[in-house]
Design an enzyme around this catalytic site. Structure first.
Site, PDB file in Angstrom:
ATOM      1  CE  LYS A  84      -4.053   1.623   2.451  1.00  0.00           C
ATOM      2  NZ  LYS A  84      -5.055   1.335   3.449  1.00  0.00           N
ATOM      3  CG  ASP A  98     -13.260   3.810   5.645  1.00  0.00           C
ATOM      4  OD1 ASP A  98     -14.430   4.134   5.336  1.00  0.00           O
ATOM      5  OD2 ASP A  98     -12.298   3.948   4.880  1.00  0.00           O
TER       6      ASP A  98
HETATM    7  N1  LIG Z   1      -4.368  -7.585   2.538  1.00  0.00           N
HETATM    8  C1  LIG Z   1      -5.104  -7.541   1.430  1.00  0.00           C
HETATM    9  N2  LIG Z   1      -5.306  -8.673   0.710  1.00  0.00           N
HETATM   10  C2  LIG Z   1      -6.047  -8.611  -0.433  1.00  0.00           C
HETATM   11  N3  LIG Z   1      -6.562  -7.485  -0.949  1.00  0.00           N
HETATM   12  C3  LIG Z   1      -6.389  -6.334  -0.267  1.00  0.00           C
HETATM   13  C4  LIG Z   1      -5.641  -6.296   0.955  1.00  0.00           C
HETATM   14  N4  LIG Z   1      -5.605  -5.033   1.394  1.00  0.00           N
HETATM   15  C5  LIG Z   1      -6.288  -4.300   0.498  1.00  0.00           C
HETATM   16  N5  LIG Z   1      -6.762  -5.064  -0.500  1.00  0.00           N
HETATM   17  C6  LIG Z   1      -7.540  -4.601  -1.673  1.00  0.00           C
HETATM   18  O1  LIG Z   1      -7.060  -3.339  -2.040  1.00  0.00           O
HETATM   19  C7  LIG Z   1      -8.089  -2.349  -1.975  1.00  0.00           C
HETATM   20  C8  LIG Z   1      -7.513  -1.049  -1.455  1.00  0.00           C
HETATM   21  O2  LIG Z   1      -6.938  -1.257  -0.186  1.00  0.00           O
HETATM   22  P1  LIG Z   1      -7.289  -0.307   1.059  1.00  0.00           P
HETATM   23  O3  LIG Z   1      -6.426  -0.738   2.186  1.00  0.00           O
HETATM   24  O4  LIG Z   1      -8.749  -0.313   1.271  1.00  0.00           O
HETATM   25  O5  LIG Z   1      -6.799   1.078   0.505  1.00  0.00           O
HETATM   26  P2  LIG Z   1      -7.465   2.560   0.636  1.00  0.00           P
HETATM   27  O6  LIG Z   1      -6.984   3.083   1.938  1.00  0.00           O
HETATM   28  O7  LIG Z   1      -6.883   3.308  -0.514  1.00  0.00           O
HETATM   29  O8  LIG Z   1      -8.935   2.432   0.561  1.00  0.00           O
HETATM   30  C9  LIG Z   1      -9.158  -2.949  -1.068  1.00  0.00           C
HETATM   31  O9  LIG Z   1     -10.433  -2.458  -1.413  1.00  0.00           O
HETATM   32  C10 LIG Z   1      -9.031  -4.427  -1.352  1.00  0.00           C
HETATM   33  O10 LIG Z   1      -9.769  -4.759  -2.507  1.00  0.00           O
HETATM   34 MG   LIG Z   2     -10.194   1.111   1.511  1.00  0.00          MG
END
Ligand SMILES: Nc1ncnc2c1ncn2[C@@H]1O[C@H](COP(=O)(O)OP(=O)(O)O)[C@@H](O)[C@H]1O
Ligand SMILES: [Mg+2]
Length: 351
Positions: A61, A154
């Site tokens: 991320k 959230d």
């Molecule tokens: N650990 C994970 N394993 C699989 N998919 C993930 C994981 N973390 C995030 N995602 C995918 O990535 C997307 C964006 O991650 P997220 O942490 O929600 O970011 P943001 O803060 O930009 O919303 C999520 O909606 C999900 O689909």
């Molecule tokens: Mg998110």
């Protein structure tokens, strides 16, 4: 934290980023496979990547803290997510693995969960939605039972992953905070409109019931097949979900449970995830067509009015009864007086 690897990240967030553009994280030991999500407003992009040595899949991320309007809150979200994830150990919350930084960029490495998010168009039947609800509630119970309970802040379809066995995973702890700590000003009202509980919108204290509201809103989206961005269409002017007509197939008990999850007044909601979970477990989801069920559902909103009516009726009857009892000796006295009066008059009449 094992941060600050000297990494050459040469890309900049200028204009729109082509979707096939993948940053080079090889100096940190990772290779991007594909993008999982992006939040340009918050300056975040999430990638599926693999660890070059082990070939193990991970999630990276990336927080861009330059050229965005959200610089400071971006750093805060990054720090908060690391701080919270490091404390957690639950099979359905991705583990924190590592992080690295470079001026303008922060990257968080997380365990990859092989399950699509509920943000993608998927249809579930009511029984499946109940199973998903229980699975998410179990995670919330875990968060709320920490020594310092955690509020996610959230919860919405995009932040919940669901695998083929209907196990739910909770991601995105960027807004999470410990209950009873002061919300820092930059995230005072930072959740997603429609999923955010009214108390957060008003800047009131958040409680264990706050995440339940967002979960209830998420479930309504699943039942009604509504996209997160369209959730406003289900909310009326009084900030109430107008979902009763949209869910004809579910039982009145389940509807009442859902209604209690999204009560705008947090004091009328389930107090915490554990209570909500116990209440949901025995509930049948599919509606029976028994008249009794419909009657119970129809009576529920009018319960208070009915109780008030009965109490008023009882008071009136009591007052009437007392009046009758009190008035009886008086009547007897009156009749004696009349009798006496008649007795006095009688002799004069005979004259
Ligand atoms: N650990 C994970 N394993 C699989 N998919 C993930 C994981 N973390 C995030 N995602 C995918 O990535 C997307 C964006 O991650 P997220 O942490 O929600 O970011 P943001 O803060 O930009 O919303 C999520 O909606 C999900 O689909
Ligand atoms: Mg998110």
């Amino acid at each position: 934290m094992s941060c600050m690897i000297d990494l050459d990240i040469s890309h900049e967030y200028e204009g729109t980023i082509p979707c096939n553009y993948h940053p080079d994280f090889s100096a940190a030991g990772y290779q991007v496979i594909r993008e999982l999500g992006r939040n340009l407003e918050g300056g975040r992009i999430t990638y599926l990547a693999k660890e070059i040595n082990s070939q193990k899949k991970v999630v990276i991320k990336e927080f861009c803290c330059a050229n965005t309007t959200a610089d400071w809150s971006g750093v805060k979200a990054y720090e908060r997510e690391i701080q919270i994830l490091q404390q957690l150990n639950h099979p359905r919350i991705p583990r924190y693995i590592d992080c690295f930084e470079k001026p303008g960029f922060f990257c968080l490495i997380l365990e990859y969960k092989d399950a699509p998010s509920l943000g993608l168009k998927r249809r579930f039947n009511p029984q499946e939605i109940k199973k998903i609800s229980l699975s998410i509630l179990e995670i919330l119970v875990y968060l709320q039972q920490q020594v310092s309970p955690i509020i996610h802040r959230d919860i919405k379809p995009d932040n919940i992953l669901v695998d083929e066995h209907l196990n739910a995973y909770l991601v995105d702890f960027g807004l999470a905070r410990l209950q009873n700590t002061k919300i820092d000003f930059s995230t005072l009202v930072a959740g997603t409109p429609g999923f955010m509980p009214p108390e957060e919108q008003c800047g009131h204290e958040l409680t264990a019931a706050s995440d339940l509201y967002s979960l209830g809103a998420t479930l309504i989206c699943l039942f009604t097949n509504t996209r997160s961005v369209d959730i406003g269409q289900l909310i009326d002017d009084n900030y109430r979900f107008n979902f009763q007509k949209l869910l004809p197939q579910i039982s009145s008990q389940f509807r009442l449970w859902l209604k209690k999850m999204v009560e705008p007044n947090r004091k009328r909601r389930y107090a915490n995830a554990s209570v909500a979970l116990q209440a949901l477990e025995p509930i049948r989801v599919i509606g029976s067509r028994k008249k009794r069920d419909y009657l119970v559902a129809a009576m529920q909103p009018k319960k208070n009015i009915i109780i008030l009516g009965l109490v008023t009726l009882a008071i009136i009857l009591a007052v009437l009864a007392i009046t009758l009892i009190v008035s009886q000796p008086g009547d007897a006295a009156n009749s004696i007086e009349i009798q006496n009066f008649t007795n006095v008059e009688e002799p004069s009449r005979s004259n």
